[in-house]
Structures are given as C-alpha cells and as structure tokens.
Design a protein around this motif. Structure first.
Motif, short mmCIF file in Angstrom:
data_model
loop_
_atom_site.label_atom_id
_atom_site.label_comp_id
_atom_site.label_asym_id
_atom_site.label_seq_id
_atom_site.Cartn_x
_atom_site.Cartn_y
_atom_site.Cartn_z
N MET A 146 61.17 -13.58 -26.23
CA MET A 146 60.51 -12.08 -26.31
C MET A 146 59.60 -11.82 -25.44
O MET A 146 58.65 -12.27 -25.25
CB MET A 146 60.31 -11.99 -27.83
CG MET A 146 59.76 -10.52 -28.24
SD MET A 146 59.74 -10.58 -30.28
CE MET A 146 58.41 -11.65 -30.43
N CYS B 269 56.43 -16.33 -27.11
CA CYS B 269 56.33 -14.85 -26.35
C CYS B 269 56.12 -14.91 -25.05
O CYS B 269 55.13 -15.76 -24.74
CB CYS B 269 55.46 -13.92 -27.28
SG CYS B 269 55.90 -13.58 -28.90
N ASP C 91 60.69 -6.27 -24.52
CA ASP C 91 61.54 -6.31 -26.13
C ASP C 91 60.40 -5.65 -27.14
O ASP C 91 60.94 -5.22 -28.07
CB ASP C 91 61.63 -7.79 -26.34
CG ASP C 91 62.43 -8.49 -25.44
OD1 ASP C 91 63.63 -7.72 -25.10
OD2 ASP C 91 62.14 -9.56 -24.99
N ARG D 193 57.99 -9.80 -34.45
CA ARG D 193 59.49 -10.11 -34.59
C ARG D 193 60.50 -9.23 -35.11
O ARG D 193 61.47 -8.87 -34.76
CB ARG D 193 59.68 -11.59 -35.05
CG ARG D 193 58.96 -12.72 -34.16
CD ARG D 193 59.17 -13.92 -34.88
NE ARG D 193 58.86 -15.01 -34.00
CZ ARG D 193 58.39 -16.32 -34.48
NH1 ARG D 193 58.10 -16.63 -35.56
NH2 ARG D 193 58.12 -17.02 -33.44
#
Length: 212
Positions: A1, A25, A47, A121
């Motif tokens: 991500m 991440c 993202d 998330r």
C-alpha cells in the motif's frame, strides 16, 4: 500500500512513517506543507493519503484544502484526515463528492497502533473511518435530517460511518447480526441505494448521512 503522509511536526511525522512502514506500507512521500502535499498527491497518486488538517504556510486548513484539490484531479483518491479539531466546512466538502474512501480521526482519540492502521487500510480499500466525535459535530448541524430512518437505523448508520462491521455493530447494540442486516437493508432501501455492491452501498449511505 503506497502512502503519502502530510504532518508538519517532525517527531509525529517520523513516528507515523515508522509505524506505517512497520505494517507493510510504502511511504512514497512524507511532507510538511500544503503545497508539498498537493504536489506529492498529484505526482505519486498513492493508494491513500494521511493528512493533517493544519499545515504551513497558513496553519489553518492547508492540508485539507490540498487534499480536496488533489481529489478533483484524482477522483476517488482515498484520504484519511488527522486533526486536533473538526473542520466542518472542508470536512463536508470532502464527504460531499461521494467517491473513494474517506476517514476523519481526531489525533487525541487514536488510542493504539492497531486502531490507526486499521483505519488507514479501510480508507485505502474504499471504506470509511470516522471518529464518533466528528460524526456528532457534522450531524448536529445538518439542515435536512434523514427523517425516513428510524432511531435504530440511524444508530446503525452512525456505527457504519465509524467503519464497523455488521458483527461489531451487533455487539455494540446488543442485537443479532441478522437484525443489523435487516436494518442495513432498510437503510439502503430508504436511501434509494438499490445497487448490487454492498461495500459501495455502505459508503454511499454513510456519505448521504454525513454530507447534509
């Protein structure tokens, strides 16, 4: 991500960078001003953006305004706002376009790393993560209440706005998951959300609840 992070306080920015990296991440940019944030979002198209509201040079709502500009160029860009305060005007504008994941957490009410990472998330996945105090502040000033919803349906929708699952809502309200599912189905029906994607309908229902 892939994450773009905007926070003007060095220690907090460094701490958040370390925390996000520890949970898998990739921090593609960690910036401290509004103009830097806008450039980073448009360049990297992450993202998710994790954004402090008050950034230099104005130390008012620079971060939130930069995120809004970027969302106009990148529709649906997921944005998780971190703030000491509820900035109602721009928060409503962030909610109003009805696309992409959104979150708004008050810094002093993020109690542990798991809570924060879960919020990041959820927003990156297109969901919502709204602090209950933010919800209360936004809903309190609504001029057109969703009068079609029952009190219980409004409770369910408020918990949905926090990003809670059906099971978590059932536990909070001391009802069965089946009862929660029926309430959610009723909410979708009353709000005219008759599409097939339940995840998308949850987000649209939350946006309808918050944006007015």
């Amino acid at each position: 991500m892939r994450v773009v992070l905007a926070e003007d306080l060095f220690l907090l920015r460094d701490g958040l960078t370390t925390l996000l990296a520890a949970h898998g991440c990739e921090i593609v940019a960690a910036v401290e001003t509004g103009p830097e944030l806008e450039r980073a979002l448009l360049e990297h198209r992450p993202d998710v953006a994790v954004v402090d509201v008050r950034l230099p040079p104005t130390q008012t709502d620079e971060g939130l305004r930069a995120a809004l500009v970027a969302r106009r160029e990148i529709p649906g860009l997921p944005v998780l706002v971190l703030s000491q305060h509820v900035e109602q005007l721009y928060a409503r504008e962030l909610l109003a376009d009805g696309t992409g994941g959104i979150g708004y957490l008050l810094k002093d009410r993020v109690f542990n790393a798991e809570q924060f990472i879960d919020a990041v998330r959820r927003v990156a996945a297109g969901g919502t993560a709204m602090d209950p105090e933010v919800i209360s502040a936004l809903v309190a000033r609504r001029t057109t209440p969703l009068e079609r919803l029952t009190e219980r349906e409004r409770e369910v929708l408020s918990l949905m706005a926090e990003g809670r699952s059906n099971a978590a809502i059932a536990g909070q309200l001391f009802v069965s998951e089946g009862a929660v599912s029926k309430n959610i189905a009723s909410i979708f029906g009353k709000l005219g959300l008759e599409t097939s994607d339940d995840t998308n309908r949850r987000v649209l229902a939350v946006l309808e609840y918050l944006k007015q």
